[in-house]
Design a protein around this motif. Structure first.
Motif, PDB file in Angstrom:
ATOM      1  N   MET A  37      44.407  38.399  38.535  1.00  0.00           N
ATOM      2  CA  MET A  37      44.399  37.946  39.919  1.00  0.00           C
ATOM      3  C   MET A  37      45.006  39.041  40.751  1.00  0.00           C
ATOM      4  O   MET A  37      46.203  39.295  40.683  1.00  0.00           O
ATOM      5  N   ALA A  38      44.139  39.729  41.552  1.00  0.00           N
ATOM      6  CA  ALA A  38      44.629  40.904  42.230  1.00  0.00           C
ATOM      7  C   ALA A  38      44.013  41.064  43.591  1.00  0.00           C
ATOM      8  O   ALA A  38      42.846  40.863  43.756  1.00  0.00           O
ATOM      9  N   GLN A  39      44.847  41.426  44.560  1.00  0.00           N
ATOM     10  CA  GLN A  39      44.343  41.764  45.885  1.00  0.00           C
ATOM     11  C   GLN A  39      44.899  43.130  46.223  1.00  0.00           C
ATOM     12  O   GLN A  39      46.055  43.282  46.544  1.00  0.00           O
TER      13      GLN A  39
ATOM     14  N   SER B 279      36.764  43.762  42.259  1.00  0.00           N
ATOM     15  CA  SER B 279      37.243  42.687  43.123  1.00  0.00           C
ATOM     16  C   SER B 279      36.374  41.459  42.908  1.00  0.00           C
ATOM     17  O   SER B 279      35.258  41.549  42.392  1.00  0.00           O
TER      18      SER B 279
ATOM     19  N   PHE C 201      39.414  32.114  47.018  1.00  0.00           N
ATOM     20  CA  PHE C 201      40.284  33.156  46.457  1.00  0.00           C
ATOM     21  C   PHE C 201      39.690  34.540  46.636  1.00  0.00           C
ATOM     22  O   PHE C 201      38.488  34.704  46.859  1.00  0.00           O
ATOM     23  N   TYR C 202      40.559  35.509  46.541  1.00  0.00           N
ATOM     24  CA  TYR C 202      40.167  36.925  46.503  1.00  0.00           C
ATOM     25  C   TYR C 202      41.035  37.596  45.457  1.00  0.00           C
ATOM     26  O   TYR C 202      42.247  37.383  45.405  1.00  0.00           O
ATOM     27  N   VAL C 203      40.427  38.402  44.596  1.00  0.00           N
ATOM     28  CA  VAL C 203      41.168  39.115  43.566  1.00  0.00           C
ATOM     29  C   VAL C 203      40.656  40.539  43.466  1.00  0.00           C
ATOM     30  O   VAL C 203      39.476  40.793  43.732  1.00  0.00           O
TER      31      VAL C 203
ATOM     32  N   LEU D 148      47.825  45.181  41.042  1.00  0.00           N
ATOM     33  CA  LEU D 148      47.121  43.896  41.060  1.00  0.00           C
ATOM     34  C   LEU D 148      47.660  43.045  42.199  1.00  0.00           C
ATOM     35  O   LEU D 148      48.871  42.902  42.353  1.00  0.00           O
ATOM     36  N   ARG D 149      46.785  42.497  42.994  1.00  0.00           N
ATOM     37  CA  ARG D 149      47.161  41.598  44.070  1.00  0.00           C
ATOM     38  C   ARG D 149      46.139  40.468  44.141  1.00  0.00           C
ATOM     39  O   ARG D 149      44.959  40.679  43.863  1.00  0.00           O
ATOM     40  N   GLY D 150      46.580  39.303  44.516  1.00  0.00           N
ATOM     41  CA  GLY D 150      45.650  38.184  44.633  1.00  0.00           C
ATOM     42  C   GLY D 150      46.118  37.157  45.631  1.00  0.00           C
ATOM     43  O   GLY D 150      47.319  37.051  45.913  1.00  0.00           O
ATOM     44  N   SER D 151      45.210  36.400  46.190  1.00  0.00           N
ATOM     45  CA  SER D 151      45.571  35.333  47.121  1.00  0.00           C
ATOM     46  C   SER D 151      44.615  34.168  46.966  1.00  0.00           C
ATOM     47  O   SER D 151      43.445  34.356  46.654  1.00  0.00           O
TER      48      SER D 151
END
Length: 380
Positions: free
Chosen positions: A27-29, A235, A269-271, A282-285
């Motif tokens: 899980m990454a943004q 992504s 979601f966005y990953v 890694l960033r996620g929301s």
């Protein structure tokens, strides 16, 4: 072909595949820039991808791969120089022998489309499609696919395009007992245009042909969410609540339209994953609809994360401990910075040959026989 690089490049290419798997499940943004790419270059590439993907059909889930960024930036961090050279030599051999350069693929997108219930109110499984575009000849790749199929591909005309279809016999046989598998019993491939090839469910490919002609195209909001970071290696974006509403008749069925009733963006979601100078970032929301729900979901997910950190594999356990979850406004945000060495250690443990357990060897030394005990007879 003795000593051919085509045989040697399997291992390094496998490492790339592992990277892709790690990337899509993380899980990454991404918010940090890749070190060797300027923002203007990344923005130009993103705009090019947006233009190319604008003719895709609708989708509830999208996963985007940037093969060139993965090969040119991520692979050198995860592969020994020798393996990297072997892989690039293999790509060159493929280019010379087949006229296709794998390093020229600009994007690969995996799209998933959920469907409304059938007339009999049965559940319709989702349709899946993979689309690849870049500096290659789609018709040449299609010709290679036909040769590789050994004549199993059959042609079907749809609009101005020719679909090449193949029945997957084992799945088709199981589908006779389990109708849900029918959507996966047939696979198709089509050249959408000169530089774009699509592979997937026949119904979804037909939707892609329609979209290429201007009907039923994907929304700009979905693409902007997917490609919001120009430096992402991988992504993904999706709307699981919307998919649920569609699949279970809340937006009507194939036979009867119904006004949309699920307008909440809960679960959207966005990953993504990128790199900075030291780590894979890694960033996620995930949308939680409101701040209170965000805190509830954050607490729930944090509890699950604690249990996940007891994973028996030490490297995976260490990687999971780098993950943090926070509730920010109406979103649950995930962050992690993973050192390349940690990923390398995980790859080594997963690709190392398994040690076979051997049964304890029985002693070959014969057991000593005890001398028989002779009892003296009593005299009468």
């Amino acid at each position: 072909m003795e000593g051919s690089p085509l045989k040697k490049y399997a291992q390094p290419l496998g490492l790339i595949l592992i990277l892709l798997v790690l990337s899509t499940t993380a899980m990454a943004q991404a918010t940090l820039s890749a070190p060797s790419t300027t923002p203007s270059t990344g923005a130009a590439a993103t705009q090019s991808a947006l233009n190319s993907l604008a003719t895709l059909p609708e989708a509830e889930t999208l996963i985007y791969f940037n093969p060139q960024r993965i090969l040119n930036q991520a692979a050198p961090r995860l592969m020994p120089a020798k393996d990297l050279a072997i892989m690039r030599q293999a790509f060159e051999e493929i280019r010379l022998n087949a006229g296709i350069d794998p390093s020229k693929v600009e994007y690969v997108v995996l799209a998933v489309r959920f469907r409304k219930p059938a007339v009999d109110l049965g559940f319709n499984p989702p349709e899946v499609m993979a689309v690849a575009g870049g500096d290659f000849n789609a018709e040449s790749l299609l010709t290679l696919a036909k040769l590789a199929s050994g004549g199993k591909l059959r042609e079907e005309t749809y609009g101005a395009k020719t679909l090449n279809l193949m029945t997957i016999d084992p799945i088709a046989k199981e589908a006779e007992k389990n109708p849900i598998l029918q959507s996966f019993a047939e696979l198709g491939v089509v050249a959408l245009n000169a530089t774009t090839l699509a592979l997937g469910s026949p119904g979804y490919l037909k939707a892609a042909i329609d979209a290429e002609g201007g009907t039923g195209r994907i929304s700009s909001e979905s693409l902007n969410s997917l490609l919001r970071d120009p430096n992402a290696l991988v992504s993904a974006a999706g709307s699981p609540w919307s998919a649920f509403a569609k699949s279970f008749g809340m937006r009507g069925t194939e036979a009867a339209e119904r006004a949309a009733r699920c307008e909440s963006q809960l679960g959207d979601f966005y990953v993504a994953i990128t790199m900075d100078a030291a780590n894979f970032v890694l960033r996620g929301s995930m949308n939680a609809d409101n701040p209170d729900t965000a805190k509830i979901m954050k607490n729930l997910l944090s509890g699950l994360l604690v249990h996940a950190q007891s994973f028996p594999e030490p490297t995976a356990q260490a990687a999971l401990k780098t993950l943090t979850l926070t509730a920010e406004d109406s979103e649950v945000v995930l962050r992690a910075d993973v050192p390349p060495q940690m990923i390398l250690d995980f790859i080594k443990t997963q690709t190392a040959p398994r040690k076979e357990e051997t049964a304890p060897m029985k002693s070959t030394t014969p057991a000593k026989k005890r001398a028989p005990v002779r009892r003296k007879r009593r005299s009468s």
